[in-house]
Scaffold this motif. Structure first.
Motif, PDB file in Angstrom:
ATOM      1  N   PHE A   1      45.523  48.773  38.105  1.00  0.00           N
ATOM      2  CA  PHE A   1      44.241  48.182  37.721  1.00  0.00           C
ATOM      3  C   PHE A   1      43.281  49.247  37.197  1.00  0.00           C
ATOM      4  O   PHE A   1      42.567  49.034  36.211  1.00  0.00           O
ATOM      5  CB  PHE A   1      43.619  47.447  38.903  1.00  0.00           C
ATOM      6  N   LEU A   2      43.249  50.413  37.848  1.00  0.00           N
ATOM      7  CA  LEU A   2      42.403  51.506  37.375  1.00  0.00           C
ATOM      8  C   LEU A   2      42.853  51.986  35.996  1.00  0.00           C
ATOM      9  O   LEU A   2      42.020  52.330  35.148  1.00  0.00           O
ATOM     10  CB  LEU A   2      42.440  52.670  38.369  1.00  0.00           C
ATOM     11  N   ALA A   3      44.163  52.012  35.775  1.00  0.00           N
ATOM     12  CA  ALA A   3      44.682  52.397  34.455  1.00  0.00           C
ATOM     13  C   ALA A   3      44.239  51.398  33.390  1.00  0.00           C
ATOM     14  O   ALA A   3      43.903  51.780  32.263  1.00  0.00           O
ATOM     15  CB  ALA A   3      46.200  52.505  34.492  1.00  0.00           C
ATOM     16  N   LEU A   4      44.241  50.111  33.748  1.00  0.00           N
ATOM     17  CA  LEU A   4      43.768  49.083  32.812  1.00  0.00           C
ATOM     18  C   LEU A   4      42.290  49.295  32.484  1.00  0.00           C
ATOM     19  O   LEU A   4      41.884  49.215  31.316  1.00  0.00           O
ATOM     20  CB  LEU A   4      43.976  47.696  33.418  1.00  0.00           C
ATOM     21  N   MET A   5      41.495  49.571  33.500  1.00  0.00           N
ATOM     22  CA  MET A   5      40.072  49.828  33.288  1.00  0.00           C
ATOM     23  C   MET A   5      39.869  51.033  32.367  1.00  0.00           C
ATOM     24  O   MET A   5      39.037  50.999  31.449  1.00  0.00           O
ATOM     25  CB  MET A   5      39.377  50.059  34.627  1.00  0.00           C
ATOM     26  N   TYR A   6      40.635  52.084  32.616  1.00  0.00           N
ATOM     27  CA  TYR A   6      40.513  53.292  31.797  1.00  0.00           C
ATOM     28  C   TYR A   6      40.965  53.023  30.368  1.00  0.00           C
ATOM     29  O   TYR A   6      40.376  53.530  29.404  1.00  0.00           O
ATOM     30  CB  TYR A   6      41.327  54.417  32.418  1.00  0.00           C
ATOM     31  N   ALA A   7      42.016  52.211  30.224  1.00  0.00           N
ATOM     32  CA  ALA A   7      42.500  51.864  28.888  1.00  0.00           C
ATOM     33  C   ALA A   7      41.409  51.171  28.091  1.00  0.00           C
ATOM     34  O   ALA A   7      41.172  51.487  26.916  1.00  0.00           O
ATOM     35  CB  ALA A   7      43.739  50.974  28.994  1.00  0.00           C
ATOM     36  N   LEU A   8      40.721  50.240  28.724  1.00  0.00           N
ATOM     37  CA  LEU A   8      39.668  49.512  28.030  1.00  0.00           C
ATOM     38  C   LEU A   8      38.487  50.414  27.693  1.00  0.00           C
ATOM     39  O   LEU A   8      37.874  50.285  26.633  1.00  0.00           O
ATOM     40  CB  LEU A   8      39.214  48.324  28.881  1.00  0.00           C
TER      41      LEU A   8
ATOM     42  N   SER B   1      36.378  42.080  26.243  1.00  0.00           N
ATOM     43  CA  SER B   1      37.528  42.183  27.163  1.00  0.00           C
ATOM     44  C   SER B   1      37.182  43.080  28.347  1.00  0.00           C
ATOM     45  O   SER B   1      37.563  42.801  29.492  1.00  0.00           O
ATOM     46  CB  SER B   1      38.745  42.741  26.417  1.00  0.00           C
ATOM     47  N   ALA B   2      36.479  44.172  28.089  1.00  0.00           N
ATOM     48  CA  ALA B   2      36.084  45.082  29.158  1.00  0.00           C
ATOM     49  C   ALA B   2      35.138  44.391  30.138  1.00  0.00           C
ATOM     50  O   ALA B   2      35.234  44.577  31.357  1.00  0.00           O
ATOM     51  CB  ALA B   2      35.424  46.335  28.573  1.00  0.00           C
ATOM     52  N   SER B   3      34.197  43.597  29.634  1.00  0.00           N
ATOM     53  CA  SER B   3      33.253  42.901  30.511  1.00  0.00           C
ATOM     54  C   SER B   3      33.968  41.920  31.430  1.00  0.00           C
ATOM     55  O   SER B   3      33.629  41.793  32.610  1.00  0.00           O
ATOM     56  CB  SER B   3      32.200  42.166  29.668  1.00  0.00           C
ATOM     57  N   ILE B   4      34.972  41.241  30.906  1.00  0.00           N
ATOM     58  CA  ILE B   4      35.733  40.285  31.725  1.00  0.00           C
ATOM     59  C   ILE B   4      36.464  41.003  32.852  1.00  0.00           C
ATOM     60  O   ILE B   4      36.436  40.580  34.016  1.00  0.00           O
ATOM     61  CB  ILE B   4      36.734  39.506  30.843  1.00  0.00           C
ATOM     62  N   VAL B   5      37.114  42.126  32.531  1.00  0.00           N
ATOM     63  CA  VAL B   5      37.819  42.899  33.563  1.00  0.00           C
ATOM     64  C   VAL B   5      36.828  43.470  34.571  1.00  0.00           C
ATOM     65  O   VAL B   5      37.127  43.583  35.762  1.00  0.00           O
ATOM     66  CB  VAL B   5      38.662  44.016  32.920  1.00  0.00           C
ATOM     67  N   GLY B   6      35.623  43.798  34.120  1.00  0.00           N
ATOM     68  CA  GLY B   6      34.599  44.297  35.027  1.00  0.00           C
ATOM     69  C   GLY B   6      34.225  43.286  36.085  1.00  0.00           C
ATOM     70  O   GLY B   6      34.005  43.639  37.257  1.00  0.00           O
TER      71      GLY B   6
ATOM     72  N   ILE C   1      36.240  40.933  37.203  1.00  0.00           N
ATOM     73  CA  ILE C   1      37.407  40.862  38.093  1.00  0.00           C
ATOM     74  C   ILE C   1      37.414  42.039  39.065  1.00  0.00           C
ATOM     75  O   ILE C   1      37.764  41.892  40.243  1.00  0.00           O
ATOM     76  CB  ILE C   1      38.704  40.840  37.265  1.00  0.00           C
ATOM     77  N   ALA C   2      36.989  43.221  38.601  1.00  0.00           N
ATOM     78  CA  ALA C   2      36.985  44.421  39.436  1.00  0.00           C
ATOM     79  C   ALA C   2      36.145  44.249  40.686  1.00  0.00           C
ATOM     80  O   ALA C   2      36.466  44.782  41.752  1.00  0.00           O
ATOM     81  CB  ALA C   2      36.474  45.624  38.627  1.00  0.00           C
ATOM     82  N   PHE C   3      35.054  43.502  40.587  1.00  0.00           N
ATOM     83  CA  PHE C   3      34.175  43.292  41.739  1.00  0.00           C
ATOM     84  C   PHE C   3      34.917  42.601  42.882  1.00  0.00           C
ATOM     85  O   PHE C   3      34.677  42.881  44.061  1.00  0.00           O
ATOM     86  CB  PHE C   3      32.960  42.469  41.323  1.00  0.00           C
ATOM     87  N   PHE C   4      35.827  41.729  42.555  1.00  0.00           N
ATOM     88  CA  PHE C   4      36.556  40.980  43.589  1.00  0.00           C
ATOM     89  C   PHE C   4      37.868  41.661  43.978  1.00  0.00           C
ATOM     90  O   PHE C   4      38.439  41.357  45.030  1.00  0.00           O
ATOM     91  CB  PHE C   4      36.850  39.557  43.092  1.00  0.00           C
ATOM     92  N   TYR C   5      38.344  42.593  43.153  1.00  0.00           N
ATOM     93  CA  TYR C   5      39.666  43.178  43.381  1.00  0.00           C
ATOM     94  C   TYR C   5      39.618  44.520  44.099  1.00  0.00           C
ATOM     95  O   TYR C   5      40.474  44.805  44.955  1.00  0.00           O
ATOM     96  CB  TYR C   5      40.372  43.357  42.026  1.00  0.00           C
ATOM     97  N   LEU C   6      38.656  45.378  43.780  1.00  0.00           N
ATOM     98  CA  LEU C   6      38.630  46.733  44.326  1.00  0.00           C
ATOM     99  C   LEU C   6      38.062  46.784  45.742  1.00  0.00           C
ATOM    100  O   LEU C   6      37.256  45.941  46.133  1.00  0.00           O
ATOM    101  CB  LEU C   6      37.792  47.650  43.419  1.00  0.00           C
ATOM    102  N   ASP C   7      38.477  47.797  46.475  1.00  0.00           N
ATOM    103  CA  ASP C   7      37.902  48.130  47.779  1.00  0.00           C
ATOM    104  C   ASP C   7      37.377  49.554  47.694  1.00  0.00           C
ATOM    105  O   ASP C   7      38.068  50.459  47.208  1.00  0.00           O
ATOM    106  CB  ASP C   7      38.955  48.034  48.891  1.00  0.00           C
ATOM    107  N   SER C   8      36.145  49.780  48.170  1.00  0.00           N
ATOM    108  CA  SER C   8      35.509  51.079  47.998  1.00  0.00           C
ATOM    109  C   SER C   8      36.195  52.188  48.782  1.00  0.00           C
ATOM    110  O   SER C   8      36.312  53.312  48.303  1.00  0.00           O
ATOM    111  CB  SER C   8      34.030  50.992  48.397  1.00  0.00           C
ATOM    112  N   ARG C   9      36.652  51.890  50.001  1.00  0.00           N
ATOM    113  CA  ARG C   9      37.259  52.892  50.870  1.00  0.00           C
ATOM    114  C   ARG C   9      38.450  52.273  51.604  1.00  0.00           C
ATOM    115  O   ARG C   9      38.540  51.042  51.731  1.00  0.00           O
ATOM    116  CB  ARG C   9      36.251  53.396  51.900  1.00  0.00           C
TER     117      ARG C   9
END
Length: 442
Positions: free
Chosen positions: A26-33, A191-196, A198-206
């Protein structure tokens, strides 16, 4: 090894594997965008300049001013991320930069071009150093280069799939009243905004926030990472501006600055360089051909990061790859045929890009805590100014010499300073052997 230590080692290995599988794609996808949205101006260069009348000097300034906005807001953005967590802040960054990138459809004058490129850099500021910092929360030092390498897959993947996509979108003309380059910026930005979102619900900070880790896995991972971080407090600066008093951090900044001088033209000029050798404009065919060197970069990145972690020789690996990439990059100043140009790309791009996750294992081994948040941000912020000066240097050298190839040689010479500085960098402080030799997901 006692039964308890064995259980802790297995729990740590399991936690790292789960983190790699869950987070890195997922981080790679974010970086790609993010890379697509900062680099797609290179694909649009010919069509964009033809429609707007913006000259080469103005294009070079607009392409590079992105890094000024990026540099100004990099450190405060990373400190905010360190305080409130990656979940919220990286999501905010992606949504904002996607909207700004899409607004490039309104950049029809030099002033609007400069403004939007500056705002794009400001809105994206903090994403890359934020991810590097984020990695220190999830991956111990002995496994970090491989983890960073998998995250860095976002760059070649962006160009591997983004190049044909950008070329395809540039073949679209006058649909719904938009030009081809306007379509490209709209589709790739939103496309980047849409993934952004999704990131709020998918990532965990720690790790402590991850419901997908068992209590044993959380304990094992947190114990090792926090112990490494505590050990670094005694050997590295741990204040926001104290890092700038460290000679090692200053050396990292200069090295990264020189690396970025060589990296900026990869996105801004290589598509048009290949197109010019083929006697045409950037289109789907050019985009498809440009995916080849990025495929080579994926392979080189995986091999280099695994080799560097296994042999603990990150500085040597980074130096060797940089040297090979720079020599191939310099050859673009004399190469004029499509085949030789593509071969040079297949050496220059892997060398200049795949060396970076290996390089980042050096400062992240040294910095910890608040010092890591600010130190990594300063390295990226000041270092990325190399991406601003690079197009200006190339444009000036090309204009002085009267051709569009001389700048490649001048940029390569300046980038080679990174190789010389890495050779003089004194030995990296040894990370205490706190983490078992666990391996992340292959």
């Amino acid at each position: 090894m006692t039964t308890q230590n064995l259980e802790q080692s297995e729990a740590l290995a399991s936690a790292i594997k789960k983190a790699a599988i869950r987070l890195l794609p997922f981080l790679a996808l974010m970086y790609a965008l993010s890379f697509v949205d900062r680099a797609n101006v290179g694909f649009a260069k010919i069509a964009y300049q033809a429609d707007t009348g913006i000259g080469n000097a103005a294009y070079a300034f607009g392409a590079g001013v992105f890094f000024v906005g990026y540099a100004i807001f990099e450190v405060p953005s990373n400190l905010i991320l360190h305080k409130i967590g990656a979940k919220i802040w990286m999501s905010r960054i992606m949504v904002t930069w996607g909207i700004v990138s899409a607004s490039m459809i309104f950049a029809t004058t030099e002033t609007s071009f400069y403004t939007i490129r500056f705002l794009l850099g400001a809105s994206e500021a903090g994403f890359f150093p934020g991810v590097i910092l984020f990695m220190t929360y999830w991956f111990p030092a002995k496994q970090r280069a491989r983890a960073l390498g998998l995250f860095y897959f976002g760059v070649p993947l962006a160009m591997l799939f983004g190049s044909p996509l950008s070329g395809y979108l540039l073949d679209m003309h006058s649909m719904f009243g938009l030009t081809n380059w306007q379509w490209m910026f709209t589709v790739e930005g939103l496309s980047a905004s849409i993934v952004g979102v999704i990131a709020f619900f998918y990532l965990d900070s720690r790790p402590r926030n991850a419901k997908w880790l068992t209590p044993e896995e959380k304990t094992a991972l947190i114990t090792v990472v926090e112990a490494e971080d505590a050990a670094k407090q005694h050997t590295a600066p741990n204040s926001v501006f104290g890092v700038l008093k460290s000679g090692r951090v200053l050396m990292f900044i200069i090295i990264y600055f020189c690396i970025q001088i060589g990296n900026a033209p990869l996105a801004f000029y290589l598509p048009s360089k290949l197109a010019s050798t083929m006697g045409g404009q950037v289109n789907f065919t050019v985009g498809l051909l440009l995916s080849i060197p990025w495929l080579c970069t994926i392979i080189a990145m995986r091999v280099a990061t695994k080799f560097a972690d296994s042999h603990d020789n990150h500085r040597l690996v980074a130096t060797s790859m940089l040297a090979a990439g720079i020599i191939a990059f310099a050859s673009l100043s004399v190469i004029t045929t499509p085949v030789l140009t593509l071969i040079a790309f297949c050496i220059a791009i892997p060398g200049l890009v795949a060396c970076q996750p290996v390089f980042w294992s050096l400062p992240t081994r040294y910095l910890g805590g608040t010092g890591a948040a600010s130190g990594i941000a300063f390295i990226v912020a000041i270092g990325n100014l190399g991406g601003f000066v690079s197009p200006q240097i190339k444009a000036y050298a090309d204009n002085l010499a009267g051709n569009t190839n001389t700048g490649f040689l001048v940029v390569a010479i300046l980038c080679f300073m990174s190789v010389l500085l890495l050779c003089t960098l004194r030995s990296q402080p040894t990370v205490p052997p706190l983490a078992p030799d666990a391996k992340p997901a292959e």
